[in-house]
Design a protein around this motif. Structure first.
Motif, PDB file in Angstrom:
ATOM      1  N   ASP A 121      10.335   2.566  17.760  1.00  8.58           N
ATOM      2  CA  ASP A 121       9.585   3.635  16.226  1.00  8.58           C
ATOM      3  C   ASP A 121       8.812   4.155  15.601  1.00  8.58           C
ATOM      4  OD1 ASP A 121       9.456   6.072  14.134  1.00  8.58           O
ATOM      5  OD2 ASP A 121      11.719   5.887  13.947  1.00  8.58           O
ATOM      6  N   VAL A 122       7.595   3.066  16.314  1.00 10.45           N
ATOM      7  CA  VAL A 122       6.261   2.374  15.755  1.00 10.45           C
ATOM      8  C   VAL A 122       6.052   3.222  14.141  1.00 10.45           C
ATOM      9  CG1 VAL A 122       3.993   2.463  16.105  1.00 10.45           C
ATOM     10  CG2 VAL A 122       5.671   2.405  18.239  1.00 10.45           C
ATOM     11  N   PRO A 123       5.516   4.590  14.215  1.00  8.60           N
ATOM     12  CA  PRO A 123       5.639   5.384  13.220  1.00  8.60           C
ATOM     13  C   PRO A 123       6.270   4.426  11.926  1.00  8.60           C
ATOM     14  CG  PRO A 123       5.381   6.695  14.262  1.00  8.60           C
ATOM     15  CD  PRO A 123       6.245   5.395  14.720  1.00  8.60           C
ATOM     16  N   LEU A 124       7.939   4.185  12.170  1.00  8.81           N
ATOM     17  CA  LEU A 124       7.926   3.698  11.155  1.00  8.81           C
ATOM     18  C   LEU A 124       7.897   2.328  11.120  1.00  8.81           C
ATOM     19  CD1 LEU A 124      10.711   4.341   9.054  1.00  8.81           C
ATOM     20  CD2 LEU A 124      12.176   3.334  10.817  1.00  8.81           C
ATOM     21  N   TRP A 125       6.955   1.928  11.876  1.00  5.73           N
ATOM     22  CA  TRP A 125       7.384   0.094  11.371  1.00  5.73           C
ATOM     23  C   TRP A 125       5.726  -0.170  11.069  1.00  5.73           C
ATOM     24  CZ3 TRP A 125       9.336  -3.839  10.834  1.00  5.73           C
ATOM     25  CH2 TRP A 125       9.090  -4.890  11.533  1.00  5.73           C
ATOM     26  N   MET A 126       5.075   1.047  11.069  1.00  2.00           N
ATOM     27  CA  MET A 126       3.786   1.055  10.234  1.00  2.00           C
ATOM     28  C   MET A 126       4.164   0.826   8.535  1.00  2.00           C
ATOM     29  SD  MET A 126       0.555   0.237   9.799  1.00  2.00           S
ATOM     30  CE  MET A 126       0.269   0.952  11.590  1.00  2.00           C
ATOM     31  N   ALA A 127       4.879   2.230   8.782  1.00  2.00           N
ATOM     32  CA  ALA A 127       5.160   2.054   7.212  1.00  2.00           C
ATOM     33  C   ALA A 127       5.882   1.189   6.348  1.00  2.00           C
ATOM     34  CB  ALA A 127       6.081   4.231   7.621  1.00  2.00           C
ATOM     35  N   GLU A 128       6.937   0.344   7.107  1.00  2.00           N
ATOM     36  CA  GLU A 128       7.620  -0.738   6.274  1.00  2.00           C
ATOM     37  C   GLU A 128       6.476  -1.745   6.335  1.00  2.00           C
ATOM     38  OE1 GLU A 128      10.559  -1.385   9.600  1.00  2.00           O
ATOM     39  OE2 GLU A 128      12.262   0.323   8.606  1.00  2.00           O
ATOM     40  N   LYS A 129       5.558  -1.624   7.354  1.00  2.00           N
ATOM     41  CA  LYS A 129       4.604  -2.666   7.168  1.00  2.00           C
ATOM     42  C   LYS A 129       3.753  -2.535   6.158  1.00  2.00           C
ATOM     43  CE  LYS A 129       5.185  -6.079  10.119  1.00  2.00           C
ATOM     44  NZ  LYS A 129       4.400  -8.193  10.002  1.00  2.00           N
ATOM     45  N   THR A 130       3.352  -0.907   5.587  1.00  2.98           N
ATOM     46  CA  THR A 130       2.408  -0.772   4.431  1.00  2.98           C
ATOM     47  C   THR A 130       3.219  -0.418   2.723  1.00  2.98           C
ATOM     48  OG1 THR A 130       2.596   1.059   5.354  1.00  2.98           O
ATOM     49  CG2 THR A 130       0.877  -0.217   5.634  1.00  2.98           C
ATOM     50  N   GLN A 131       4.693  -0.253   3.346  1.00  2.00           N
ATOM     51  CA  GLN A 131       5.636   0.288   2.125  1.00  2.00           C
ATOM     52  C   GLN A 131       4.621   1.832   2.197  1.00  2.00           C
ATOM     53  OE1 GLN A 131       8.008  -2.431   0.482  1.00  2.00           O
ATOM     54  NE2 GLN A 131       7.005  -3.472   2.466  1.00  2.00           N
ATOM     55  N   GLY A 132       4.092   2.353   2.600  1.00  2.00           N
ATOM     56  CA  GLY A 132       4.011   3.542   2.559  1.00  2.00           C
ATOM     57  C   GLY A 132       4.766   4.747   2.753  1.00  2.00           C
ATOM     58  N   LYS A 133       4.306   5.836   2.632  1.00  2.00           N
ATOM     59  CA  LYS A 133       5.396   7.332   3.014  1.00  2.00           C
ATOM     60  C   LYS A 133       5.317   7.637   4.858  1.00  2.00           C
ATOM     61  CE  LYS A 133       5.056   9.767  -0.686  1.00  2.00           C
ATOM     62  NZ  LYS A 133       4.902  11.236  -1.716  1.00  2.00           N
ATOM     63  N   TYR A 134       6.930   7.547   5.142  1.00  3.64           N
ATOM     64  CA  TYR A 134       6.932   8.035   6.781  1.00  3.64           C
ATOM     65  C   TYR A 134       7.150   9.299   7.009  1.00  3.64           C
ATOM     66  CZ  TYR A 134       8.566   7.615  11.073  1.00  3.64           C
ATOM     67  OH  TYR A 134       9.250   7.846  12.395  1.00  3.64           O
ATOM     68  N   PHE A 135       6.307   9.870   7.487  1.00  2.66           N
ATOM     69  CA  PHE A 135       6.941  11.102   8.111  1.00  2.66           C
ATOM     70  C   PHE A 135       7.014  10.893  10.051  1.00  2.66           C
ATOM     71  CE2 PHE A 135       3.985  11.347   4.520  1.00  2.66           C
ATOM     72  CZ  PHE A 135       4.153  12.787   3.392  1.00  2.66           C
ATOM     73  N   ILE A 136       8.206  11.354  10.022  1.00  5.08           N
ATOM     74  CA  ILE A 136       8.260  11.387  11.042  1.00  5.08           C
ATOM     75  C   ILE A 136       8.329  12.876  11.890  1.00  5.08           C
ATOM     76  CG2 ILE A 136      10.992  12.355  10.995  1.00  5.08           C
ATOM     77  CD1 ILE A 136      11.580  11.006  13.302  1.00  5.08           C
ATOM     78  N   ARG A 146       1.025  -1.196  -0.325  1.00  2.00           N
ATOM     79  CA  ARG A 146      -0.456   0.379  -0.290  1.00  2.00           C
ATOM     80  C   ARG A 146       0.329   1.291   0.253  1.00  2.00           C
ATOM     81  NH1 ARG A 146      -3.034  -3.439  -1.596  1.00  2.00           N
ATOM     82  NH2 ARG A 146      -5.198  -3.793  -0.525  1.00  2.00           N
ATOM     83  N   PRO A 147       1.842   1.440  -1.272  1.00  2.00           N
ATOM     84  CA  PRO A 147       2.685   2.817  -1.226  1.00  2.00           C
ATOM     85  C   PRO A 147       1.717   4.517  -1.523  1.00  2.00           C
ATOM     86  CG  PRO A 147       2.565   1.573  -3.174  1.00  2.00           C
ATOM     87  CD  PRO A 147       1.960   0.488  -2.203  1.00  2.00           C
ATOM     88  N   GLN A 148       0.365   3.732  -1.301  1.00  2.00           N
ATOM     89  CA  GLN A 148      -0.504   4.883  -1.523  1.00  2.00           C
ATOM     90  C   GLN A 148      -0.746   5.368  -0.274  1.00  2.00           C
ATOM     91  OE1 GLN A 148      -1.038   2.032  -2.378  1.00  2.00           O
ATOM     92  NE2 GLN A 148      -3.354   1.775  -1.865  1.00  2.00           N
ATOM     93  N   HIS A 149      -0.559   4.909   0.859  1.00  7.60           N
ATOM     94  CA  HIS A 149      -1.020   5.264   2.173  1.00  7.60           C
ATOM     95  C   HIS A 149       0.572   6.369   2.750  1.00  7.60           C
ATOM     96  CE1 HIS A 149      -4.478   2.638   2.059  1.00  7.60           C
ATOM     97  NE2 HIS A 149      -3.723   2.322   2.949  1.00  7.60           N
ATOM     98  N   SER A 150       0.036   7.015   3.572  1.00 12.32           N
ATOM     99  CA  SER A 150       1.180   8.238   4.418  1.00 12.32           C
ATOM    100  C   SER A 150       0.770   7.233   6.618  1.00 12.32           C
ATOM    101  CB  SER A 150       1.264   8.899   3.891  1.00 12.32           C
ATOM    102  OG  SER A 150       0.863   9.438   2.878  1.00 12.32           O
ATOM    103  N   CYS A 151       2.029   7.012   6.780  1.00 14.62           N
ATOM    104  CA  CYS A 151       1.944   6.910   8.382  1.00 14.62           C
ATOM    105  C   CYS A 151       2.774   7.833   8.860  1.00 14.62           C
ATOM    106  CB  CYS A 151       3.020   5.890   9.014  1.00 14.62           C
ATOM    107  SG  CYS A 151       2.220   4.263   7.367  1.00 14.62           S
TER     108      CYS A 151
END
Length: 327
Positions: A158-173, A136-141
């Protein structure tokens, strides 16, 4: 193929035969040409290595009833309760994580782009860990909370990063420490262009996933070095029993003002949110914190355990209309 890969491959074969085909360990041993003890170890290895994901399709009637009662009493649009009678804390947390991941999947396994706001905590990380890999690279975490402690170190969770890795989405720290050195530094961090971009994006989140922290010397904020023992003592003396995304909550569910507020950089959260805000927490130690957060109406959804649910319902609480959300 390496020796480790061959071992995992054989464990996966054993898992398929045991969990899907319904073969006994003796039958698996015959097929794989190993001893029964070796077959047993392979099945155990498959589970320990995360090769097996369990989905229980028949609901436990008692837990279903508890979830419905919790939803009515605390105005939740979605609630899941897992069995916990006789469970140790490690097993209980794993069960919450598995049930939580199933619920998460309903919100994020979609073709339409989603903005997913993510808090912090070990329970939340464990829940995300139970998610399957999604394309789901179209998602943003988006991170709701800074992960930098006062000594410059970052939390290992680093929970949001882990979510981004699971979804293949962008990560906004969120580019700031959780607590700035002082109020002036907070202004500098929070007025940065990137910080404002990330917080604006978080405000537009389609769904928010958070953890619930208790307030004591074993709490994540203290354990990970974000607050000192003296600060924990002052917060508990002020009546703080819970923490969500760095915000301190009293027993009645209201924010408790503290000197740390002047330095806090995490995203602002609101009572009675109009979009799904779902927490994952359970166990005796976290019961007071869970109750406080529910009392305050900070959530639209909760995944918890049976014994915690029974305790929550044993004490009269607010009965409110369900908050907006999706089942």
């Amino acid at each position: 193929m390496s020796r480790v890969d061959r071992k995992l491959d054989q464990a996966a074969r054993a898992a398929w035969m045991y969990y899907v085909a319904g073969k006994t360990q003796h039958e698996i041993a015959d097929v794989l040409g190993v001893s029964r003890q070796a077959a047993q170890r392979l099945v155990a290895l498959a589970s320990e290595s995360g090769l097996v994901r369990v989905s229980i399709v028949h609901p436990v009637a008692g837990c279903t009833a508890l979830s419905q009662q919790l939803a009515r009493q605390f105005g939740l649009s979605v609630c899941r309760v897992v069995p916990s009678a006789g469970m140790d804390s490690i097993s209980l947390n794993r069960m919450i994580a598995v049930a939580g991941a199933e619920l998460m999947l309903q919100f994020i396994d979609q073709e339409q782009p989603q903005v997913i706001a993510v808090g912090s905590g070990r329970a939340l990380r464990s829940t995300i860990n139970e998610l399957p890999q999604l394309d789901r690279p179209q998602h943003s975490c988006v991170s709701l909370i800074g992960a930098i402690a006062s000594d410059g170190s970052c939390t290992r969770y680093d929970v949001p990063l882990w979510m981004a890795e699971k979804t293949q989405g962008k990560y906004f720290i969120l580019p700031a420490p959780l607590f700035a050195d002082n109020a002036t530094d907070k202004e500098l961090w929070c007025n940065h262009r990137i910080y404002r971009m990330v917080t604006d994006k978080a405000a537009q989140a389609d769904v928010t996933f958070i953890g619930i922290g208790q307030m004591n010397l074993h709490c994540p904020l203290h354990y990970d070095g974000f607050i000192s023992s003296e600060e924990v003592q002052r917060l508990t003396e002020a009546g703080v029993v819970a923490e969500i995304v760095g915000h301190f909550i009293g027993q009645d569910g209201r924010r408790v003002p503290s000197a740390l507020d002047q330095r806090l950089t995490s995203v602002t959260i609101n009572v009675r949110p109009d979009k799904p805000v779902i927490a994952f927490a359970g166990g005796a130690e976290k019961y007071p914190a869970i109750r406080a957060v529910l009392n305050g109406g900070w959530l639209t959804g909760l995944v918890t355990d049976e014994e915690t649910a029974i305790k929550l319902l044993a004490v009269p609480g607010p009965t409110v209309s369900p908050t907006p959300g999706r089942e």
